[in-house]
Write an enzyme that holds these catalytic residues in place. Structure first.
Site, mmCIF file in Angstrom:
data_model
loop_
_atom_site.group_PDB
_atom_site.id
_atom_site.type_symbol
_atom_site.label_atom_id
_atom_site.label_comp_id
_atom_site.label_asym_id
_atom_site.label_seq_id
_atom_site.Cartn_x
_atom_site.Cartn_y
_atom_site.Cartn_z
ATOM 1 N N SER A 190 0.842 -1.192 0.000
ATOM 2 C CA SER A 190 0.000 0.000 0.000
ATOM 3 C C SER A 190 0.886 1.254 0.000
ATOM 4 O O SER A 190 1.844 1.309 -0.782
ATOM 5 C CB SER A 190 -0.893 -0.073 1.244
ATOM 6 N N ASP A 441 -8.443 -5.464 -6.009
ATOM 7 C CA ASP A 441 -8.138 -4.333 -5.137
ATOM 8 C C ASP A 441 -8.397 -3.023 -5.891
ATOM 9 O O ASP A 441 -7.789 -2.797 -6.939
ATOM 10 C CB ASP A 441 -6.653 -4.435 -4.749
ATOM 11 N N HIS A 466 -5.841 -6.435 -1.858
ATOM 12 C CA HIS A 466 -4.812 -5.501 -1.393
ATOM 13 C C HIS A 466 -3.665 -6.230 -0.670
ATOM 14 O O HIS A 466 -3.877 -6.868 0.338
ATOM 15 C CB HIS A 466 -5.483 -4.497 -0.457
#
Ligand SMILES: *[C@@H]1O[C@H](CO)[C@@H](O)[C@H](O)[C@H]1NC(C)=O
Ligand SMILES: *[C@@H]1O[C@H](CO)[C@@H](O)[C@H](O)[C@H]1NC(C)=O
Ligand SMILES: *[C@@H]1O[C@H](CO)[C@@H](O)[C@H](O)[C@H]1NC(C)=O
Ligand SMILES: *[C@@H]1O[C@H](CO)[C@@H](O)[C@H](O)[C@H]1NC(C)=O
Ligand SMILES: *[C@@H]1O[C@H](CO)[C@@H](O)[C@H](O)[C@H]1NC(C)=O
Length: 505
Positions: A190, A441, A466
């Site tokens: 991320s 995601d 994710h």
């Protein structure tokens, strides 16, 4: 009229509803009402923090980029270390560093099982470095009330400062361990993945390679469509069931209309079991948060990254809508779907829409999202599962001015790190980066999805969510996930053996 205004990102458990009519902004922090003890007992594949690492602190400089006297102030930066499998400095055994994201580093360290899983194979030292202004790494003597107080004290919170922190900490740590020749590989998911990729680009003398998982480094400056984020969420739900998509899409108007009627708010409060004390019923924002994060964490095994969730939670949400247990009207169906995200543990007495619980310490992302992290994810085209709307940059800028006294710099990230024509640029300049993306995601829309060169690689998995690759492995992991991890291990292994060959020359 309320516009969906997802202000944040990644793991940030809040979204803001911007009410244009009275120009008021209501950030909401949906809280899960689950104690940390309860949470850890629900994590089937996360480990007790006690057994995973040791905690250390390092004296870090406040401002790496200028020489004003106040820049020389220092703060204590936390990092976590695990040397169980390290082959030692004599062998130049590798050092795997996690470049911390926007929250408490322990949370990320406990959710990045991949590094522990591969440490024995590489005889690697594991280091997880906390991002400044989060967790326990707070400038101004550790006092959040000062560090978060105003733009003069929060101004030292930026991605460039964080990368410089990581570089100086790693160099110092290697010196202390007499391990200057140990190769360093950086890992991140991320925002942490963006930092890992950027770290490799900016500090090639410190890290030999980066695994950047679900790193949406192209979600800036209109490089990708502002609709990409919502389009992926829409597709996630729609691919499970057309009815599920239609019910959710049709519900926004109905909620709005109900709210306007006399007694409507009470009706909604009752339908969604919202706590009595709530003054501001930001139900749309509360619901869209559940859809967004469930799409992000649509993992093939049970998880509790953001909230405890079953395997394939999008499917479970749609089941609650397609095959409702608690009533046949739209609100009952949505209540069932929202309960998958907010009450899978079964412990919620009522839902607290304005609770300000922030268990992972993510709040300062608000500052980052108002200065440099201007990520365009707020657009909804007419097929979106949310209400059709345009990205409202001006509203964001007004909010930022009001909340933090700052003007966003929407072009800074691409100026500092690039992003436009990334293939053309990195093909000749970069090496040794893996960009992993799972196409379920919503952030994958801003990810690097094409191979750029022989060593700047995109691993793309259509079933993935994710940073699913970075999670602890489990017996139930599907074959595609095992394959992704196996390829990542192979590639990192190549970088390291190449490095040792070069070192021996
Ligand atoms: C370190 O990581 C390994 C797995 O790589 C694990 O077995 C060990 O318990 C961890 N803990 C400590 C304190 O080193
Ligand atoms: C911000 O807060 C600090 C610490 O309390 C204070 O010294 C400073 O004057 C404040 N700056 C502004 C612009 O308000
Ligand atoms: C290296 O050792 C010095 C002296 O003990 C210490 O101050 C410093 O924080 C250490 N560096 C790291 C990264 O732990
Ligand atoms: C949460 O789930 C439990 C168990 O199913 C249920 O008793 C409780 O009413 C639910 N809470 C809310 C707010 O719906
Ligand atoms: C990129 O190249 C790697 C290694 O050759 C391959 O495994 C991978 O599937 C390629 N990725 C894409 C998106 O084509």
């Amino acid at each position: 009229m309320a516009t969906r205004f997802i202000f944040l990102s990644f793991c940030l458990l809040f979204s803001s509803t911007l009410t244009i009519s009275n120009a008021k902004i209501f950030p909401t922090f949906p809280s899960s009402r689950i104690t940390p003890e309860k949470l850890s007992s629900l994590i089937s594949n996360s480990k007790d923090s006690q057994g995973l690492y040791k905690t250390k602190y390092h004296t870090q400089i406040l401002d790496h980029f200028n020489y004003n006297p106040q820049s020389y102030q220092t703060f204590q930066q936390r990092y976590l270390i695990n040397d169980t499998h390290w082959g030692g400095s004599k062998n130049n055994a590798p050092i795997f560093v996690y470049t911390g994201n926007e929250g408490d580093i322990e949370w990320f360290a406990q959710n990045t099982g991949f590094m522990y899983d591969v440490a024995p194979k590489f005889k690697a030292l594991l280091v997880f470095i906390e991002h400044r202004y989060y967790g326990k790494s707070i400038p101004y003597g550790g006092y959040k009330e000062i560090a978060y107080k105003n733009a003069s004290t929060t101004g030292y919170l930026s991605s460039t400062q964080a990368l410089a922190d990581y570089a100086s900490l790693i160099i110092d740590l290697k010196k202390n361990l007499t391990a200057t020749d140990s190769p360093v590989v950086v890992f991140g998911g991320s925002y942490g993945g963006m930092l890992a990729a950027w770290f490799r680009l900016k500090y090639p003398h410190v890290a030999i390679g980066a695994l950047a998982s679900s790193a949406p480094i192209l979600n800036f400056d209109n490089i990708v469509s502002p609709y990409s984020f919502s389009n992926i969420i829409t597709q996630d739900f729609r691919s499970v069931s057309e009815n599920c998509y239609k019910v959710i899409k049709g519900s926004w108007k109905q909620i709005e209309e109900t709210a306007k009627k006399p007694g409507g708010l009470e009706k909604l409060q009752k339908a969604f079991r919202i706590c009595k004390s709530e003054k501001n019923l930001a139900i749309e924002s509360w619901l869209s948060t559940a859809f967004v994060y469930t799409a992000m964490t649509d993992y093939p095994t049970p998880s509790n990254f953001l909230n405890p969730l079953p395997a394939f939670p999008v499917k479970e949400m749609c089941k609650a809508i397609d095959d409702p247990k608690t009533g046949n009207d739209v609100f009952a169906k949505l209540y069932g779907a929202a309960s998958v995200y907010y009450n899978y543990s079964g412990t919620a007495k009522c839902f607290d829409l304005n609770g300000d619980s922030d268990p992972h310490g993510l709040s300062e992302w608000g500052w980052q999202a108002c200065t440099e992290m201007i990520m365009l994810t707020g657009g909804d085209n007419k097929d979106s599962i949310f209400e059709e709307s345009e990205e409202d940059y001006d509203a964001r800028a007004r909010y930022c001015k009001e909340a933090y006294g700052v003007d966003p710099r929407p072009n800074w990230i691409t100026t500092e790190f690039g992003g436009h024509k990334i293939g053309l640029v990195l093909k000749r300049f970069a090496s040794n980066i893996i960009f992993f993306n799972g196409l379920r995601d919503p952030w994958s829309g801003g990810g690097v999805l094409k191979n750029i060169s022989k060593t700047v690689l995109a691993l793309v998995e259509k079933e993935g969510a994710h940073h699913v690759d970075l999670r602890f492995s489990t017996k139930e992991d599907p074959q595609w996930l095992k394959d992704v991890r196996r390829r990542e291990v192979e590639i990192v292994g190549k970088w390291i053996s190449q490095y040792f060959q070069d070192l021996a020359l």
